[in-house]
Design a protein around this motif. Structure first.
Motif, PDB file in Angstrom:
ATOM      1  N   TYR A   1      40.224  56.396  37.850  1.00  0.00           N
ATOM      2  CA  TYR A   1      38.947  55.780  38.213  1.00  0.00           C
ATOM      3  C   TYR A   1      38.379  56.453  39.442  1.00  0.00           C
ATOM      4  O   TYR A   1      39.125  56.797  40.361  1.00  0.00           O
ATOM      5  CB  TYR A   1      39.135  54.293  38.536  1.00  0.00           C
ATOM      6  CG  TYR A   1      39.520  53.438  37.367  1.00  0.00           C
ATOM      7  CD1 TYR A   1      38.669  53.299  36.282  1.00  0.00           C
ATOM      8  CD2 TYR A   1      40.721  52.740  37.359  1.00  0.00           C
ATOM      9  CE1 TYR A   1      39.010  52.497  35.206  1.00  0.00           C
ATOM     10  CE2 TYR A   1      41.068  51.926  36.292  1.00  0.00           C
ATOM     11  CZ  TYR A   1      40.207  51.810  35.216  1.00  0.00           C
ATOM     12  OH  TYR A   1      40.549  51.016  34.169  1.00  0.00           O
TER      13      TYR A   1
ATOM     14  N   ALA B   1      54.425  49.521  40.415  1.00  0.00           N
ATOM     15  CA  ALA B   1      54.390  48.325  39.577  1.00  0.00           C
ATOM     16  C   ALA B   1      55.817  47.994  39.170  1.00  0.00           C
ATOM     17  O   ALA B   1      56.492  48.807  38.539  1.00  0.00           O
ATOM     18  CB  ALA B   1      53.531  48.572  38.343  1.00  0.00           C
TER      19      ALA B   1
ATOM     20  N   SER C   1      56.626  45.441  37.228  1.00  0.00           N
ATOM     21  CA  SER C   1      56.560  45.173  35.799  1.00  0.00           C
ATOM     22  C   SER C   1      55.115  44.982  35.398  1.00  0.00           C
ATOM     23  O   SER C   1      54.278  44.583  36.199  1.00  0.00           O
ATOM     24  CB  SER C   1      57.376  43.936  35.423  1.00  0.00           C
ATOM     25  OG  SER C   1      56.743  42.775  35.904  1.00  0.00           O
ATOM     26  N   ALA C   2      54.850  45.292  34.136  1.00  0.00           N
ATOM     27  CA  ALA C   2      53.514  45.071  33.589  1.00  0.00           C
ATOM     28  C   ALA C   2      53.550  43.732  32.870  1.00  0.00           C
ATOM     29  O   ALA C   2      54.240  43.601  31.863  1.00  0.00           O
ATOM     30  CB  ALA C   2      53.139  46.202  32.634  1.00  0.00           C
ATOM     31  N   LYS C   3      52.861  42.745  33.408  1.00  0.00           N
ATOM     32  CA  LYS C   3      52.837  41.451  32.725  1.00  0.00           C
ATOM     33  C   LYS C   3      52.078  41.581  31.419  1.00  0.00           C
ATOM     34  O   LYS C   3      52.453  41.011  30.409  1.00  0.00           O
ATOM     35  CB  LYS C   3      52.210  40.387  33.623  1.00  0.00           C
ATOM     36  CG  LYS C   3      52.993  40.134  34.910  1.00  0.00           C
ATOM     37  CD  LYS C   3      54.472  39.920  34.631  1.00  0.00           C
ATOM     38  CE  LYS C   3      55.254  39.623  35.898  1.00  0.00           C
ATOM     39  NZ  LYS C   3      56.702  39.568  35.616  1.00  0.00           N
ATOM     40  N   TRP C   4      50.976  42.286  31.458  1.00  0.00           N
ATOM     41  CA  TRP C   4      50.298  42.709  30.227  1.00  0.00           C
ATOM     42  C   TRP C   4      49.370  43.854  30.576  1.00  0.00           C
ATOM     43  O   TRP C   4      48.990  44.028  31.736  1.00  0.00           O
ATOM     44  CB  TRP C   4      49.541  41.562  29.557  1.00  0.00           C
ATOM     45  CG  TRP C   4      48.419  40.981  30.352  1.00  0.00           C
ATOM     46  CD1 TRP C   4      47.117  41.405  30.380  1.00  0.00           C
ATOM     47  CD2 TRP C   4      48.474  39.849  31.246  1.00  0.00           C
ATOM     48  NE1 TRP C   4      46.389  40.611  31.225  1.00  0.00           N
ATOM     49  CE2 TRP C   4      47.181  39.653  31.768  1.00  0.00           C
ATOM     50  CE3 TRP C   4      49.494  38.981  31.638  1.00  0.00           C
ATOM     51  CZ2 TRP C   4      46.889  38.637  32.669  1.00  0.00           C
ATOM     52  CZ3 TRP C   4      49.187  37.960  32.543  1.00  0.00           C
ATOM     53  CH2 TRP C   4      47.905  37.802  33.053  1.00  0.00           C
ATOM     54  N   GLU C   5      49.055  44.634  29.567  1.00  0.00           N
ATOM     55  CA  GLU C   5      48.208  45.812  29.778  1.00  0.00           C
ATOM     56  C   GLU C   5      47.199  45.921  28.648  1.00  0.00           C
ATOM     57  O   GLU C   5      47.542  45.725  27.479  1.00  0.00           O
ATOM     58  CB  GLU C   5      49.065  47.085  29.783  1.00  0.00           C
ATOM     59  CG  GLU C   5      49.918  47.242  31.024  1.00  0.00           C
ATOM     60  CD  GLU C   5      50.802  48.494  30.947  1.00  0.00           C
ATOM     61  OE1 GLU C   5      51.645  48.553  30.037  1.00  0.00           O
ATOM     62  OE2 GLU C   5      50.642  49.382  31.797  1.00  0.00           O
ATOM     63  N   ASN C   6      45.972  46.256  29.010  1.00  0.00           N
ATOM     64  CA  ASN C   6      44.938  46.516  28.015  1.00  0.00           C
ATOM     65  C   ASN C   6      44.771  45.372  27.039  1.00  0.00           C
ATOM     66  O   ASN C   6      44.554  45.592  25.849  1.00  0.00           O
ATOM     67  CB  ASN C   6      45.251  47.801  27.248  1.00  0.00           C
ATOM     68  CG  ASN C   6      45.368  48.980  28.182  1.00  0.00           C
ATOM     69  OD1 ASN C   6      44.532  49.158  29.072  1.00  0.00           O
ATOM     70  ND2 ASN C   6      46.408  49.764  28.012  1.00  0.00           N
ATOM     71  N   ARG C   7      44.895  44.185  27.544  1.00  0.00           N
ATOM     72  CA  ARG C   7      44.742  43.021  26.668  1.00  0.00           C
ATOM     73  C   ARG C   7      43.309  42.970  26.148  1.00  0.00           C
ATOM     74  O   ARG C   7      42.352  43.005  26.935  1.00  0.00           O
ATOM     75  CB  ARG C   7      45.051  41.757  27.481  1.00  0.00           C
ATOM     76  CG  ARG C   7      44.916  40.495  26.693  1.00  0.00           C
ATOM     77  CD  ARG C   7      45.395  39.324  27.506  1.00  0.00           C
ATOM     78  NE  ARG C   7      44.599  39.111  28.711  1.00  0.00           N
ATOM     79  CZ  ARG C   7      44.571  37.960  29.371  1.00  0.00           C
ATOM     80  NH1 ARG C   7      45.321  36.947  28.969  1.00  0.00           N
ATOM     81  NH2 ARG C   7      43.838  37.830  30.456  1.00  0.00           N
TER      82      ARG C   7
ATOM     83  N   THR D   1      44.525  43.870  32.526  1.00  0.00           N
ATOM     84  CA  THR D   1      45.873  44.327  32.839  1.00  0.00           C
ATOM     85  C   THR D   1      46.368  43.578  34.057  1.00  0.00           C
ATOM     86  O   THR D   1      45.603  43.312  34.988  1.00  0.00           O
ATOM     87  CB  THR D   1      45.856  45.844  33.115  1.00  0.00           C
ATOM     88  OG1 THR D   1      45.432  46.527  31.938  1.00  0.00           O
ATOM     89  CG2 THR D   1      47.231  46.355  33.531  1.00  0.00           C
ATOM     90  N   CYS D   2      47.634  43.234  34.065  1.00  0.00           N
ATOM     91  CA  CYS D   2      48.216  42.507  35.189  1.00  0.00           C
ATOM     92  C   CYS D   2      49.574  43.099  35.521  1.00  0.00           C
ATOM     93  O   CYS D   2      50.509  42.993  34.725  1.00  0.00           O
ATOM     94  CB  CYS D   2      48.369  41.034  34.828  1.00  0.00           C
ATOM     95  SG  CYS D   2      49.270  40.065  36.067  1.00  0.00           S
ATOM     96  N   TYR D   3      49.661  43.745  36.681  1.00  0.00           N
ATOM     97  CA  TYR D   3      50.931  44.299  37.141  1.00  0.00           C
ATOM     98  C   TYR D   3      51.509  43.409  38.221  1.00  0.00           C
ATOM     99  O   TYR D   3      50.777  42.910  39.080  1.00  0.00           O
ATOM    100  CB  TYR D   3      50.750  45.701  37.729  1.00  0.00           C
ATOM    101  CG  TYR D   3      50.367  46.756  36.736  1.00  0.00           C
ATOM    102  CD1 TYR D   3      51.210  47.091  35.689  1.00  0.00           C
ATOM    103  CD2 TYR D   3      49.155  47.437  36.858  1.00  0.00           C
ATOM    104  CE1 TYR D   3      50.854  48.073  34.776  1.00  0.00           C
ATOM    105  CE2 TYR D   3      48.799  48.427  35.951  1.00  0.00           C
ATOM    106  CZ  TYR D   3      49.655  48.731  34.915  1.00  0.00           C
ATOM    107  OH  TYR D   3      49.307  49.700  34.014  1.00  0.00           O
TER     108      TYR D   3
ATOM    109  N   LEU E   1      48.464  43.094  40.825  1.00  0.00           N
ATOM    110  CA  LEU E   1      47.289  43.953  40.790  1.00  0.00           C
ATOM    111  C   LEU E   1      46.660  43.796  39.419  1.00  0.00           C
ATOM    112  O   LEU E   1      47.316  44.004  38.404  1.00  0.00           O
ATOM    113  CB  LEU E   1      47.646  45.400  41.065  1.00  0.00           C
ATOM    114  CG  LEU E   1      46.386  46.212  41.417  1.00  0.00           C
ATOM    115  CD1 LEU E   1      46.710  47.304  42.399  1.00  0.00           C
ATOM    116  CD2 LEU E   1      45.722  46.778  40.194  1.00  0.00           C
TER     117      LEU E   1
ATOM    118  N   THR F   1      43.514  44.573  36.687  1.00  0.00           N
ATOM    119  CA  THR F   1      42.343  45.330  36.262  1.00  0.00           C
ATOM    120  C   THR F   1      41.453  44.357  35.525  1.00  0.00           C
ATOM    121  O   THR F   1      41.900  43.723  34.564  1.00  0.00           O
ATOM    122  CB  THR F   1      42.723  46.475  35.316  1.00  0.00           C
ATOM    123  OG1 THR F   1      43.702  47.279  35.944  1.00  0.00           O
ATOM    124  CG2 THR F   1      41.510  47.322  34.972  1.00  0.00           C
TER     125      THR F   1
END
Lengths: 152, 152
Positions: A94, A135, A137-143, B92-94, B103, B105
């Motif tokens: 970005y 990071a 952990s990724a709790k979620w990504e690109n949801r 996204t949630c890290y 963090l 997005t």
DNA sequence: ACAGGACGTGGATGCCATCGACCTGCGACT
DNA sequence: AGTCGCAGGTCGATGGCATCCACGTCCTGT
């Protein structure tokens, strides 16, 4: 982009491998009609592609980090951007408002690799400094967000 | 996860709509064999799904921002995480190392919506403070990295 | 040696993608 | 107002694909 297109986008966003026949059933049109609509969504750039969502750990990319880059005042952001593009570890780039011009999401296998990447970044011409956050952990990504109609 | 699986993952990562027949040609196996391999990759969680990659602007989500969240020392991160999950704007949630535990997005249509989201976040129980950085443009996002074999 | 399992192939079958012919409603122009 | 042209739809045909099944082959442990 009418309501049916939006529905198609939403369906494909959730499952990109749906057949045209299935999409047609879901939106109440014939398969050729859906085929044509999706083709137009692709060529107009609304649909940029179709990606399998892969667990990064499974392909040896278990470490995710976010790196902010401050650029030197003397350099051109476009030039730096092109240098950054060469680094395959950078998944997302970005251009930001604020002192830190770029924010990168990077994916590597180990902390050692991350260290090497940071060193390489700091050596890149145009980079004044970097700041890295890991990071855990990724709790979620690109949801995919449920879509609501909007004005065109 | 052998070299052929890796190749399949790479192919599907670049184009999730490839037919099994085409995948089979690319990797030099029969279509049923590829079908079975991909099925196993899906059920073992390597392939988490298939998503159309949509231009966010086209669906009225032209504003991207990254929000760091500092949580109150008294709260449980899991509880906060569940509250964050309710907000569809969070793509996204890290969970991060450092003072700023999360963090996010986020993707919204307008700066006004972003403002409302930030206010809502700061009112969320467990949130001590937030810090928002606005992405002026996405140079690239979720770029699939060319894969190299790695140890299992 | 051999039984069993993992993994492959090839053939069969029904569904799907995709093309072309044709229909219809609407907006622009005369 | 008529009508031309087009955008966007349907239907039917056909060749390719997904998917099931029967079977072959190689490795591995006993």
């Amino acid at each position: 982009m009418d309501a049916i297109d939006l529905r198609l986008v939403e369906l494909l966003r959730t499952n990109a491998r749906l057949s045209f026949a299935e999409l047609a059933r879901q939106v109440g049109l014939s398969a050729p009609a859906v085929h044509e609509r999706v083709g137009k969504l692709e060529s107009s750039g609304v649909v940029r592609g179709y990606r399998a969502d892969i667990d990064p750990e499974a392909i040896g990319l278990g470490v995710t980090a976010l790196i902010s880059v401050v650029e030197e005042s003397t350099t051109d952001a476009d030039d730096l951007q092109e240098l950054l593009r060469e680094l395959p570890e950078i998944e997302t780039c970005y251009f930001m408002a604020g002192v830190e011009s770029f924010l990168l999401t990077v994916r590597v296998g180990t902390i050692a690799e991350l260290e090497r990447l940071i060193v390489r970044l700091n050596r890149t011409p145009g980079v004044a400094s970097t700041r890295t956050a890991i990071a855990l952990s990724a709790k979620w990504e690109n949801r995919p967000r449920p879509l609501s109609p909007h004005s065109d």
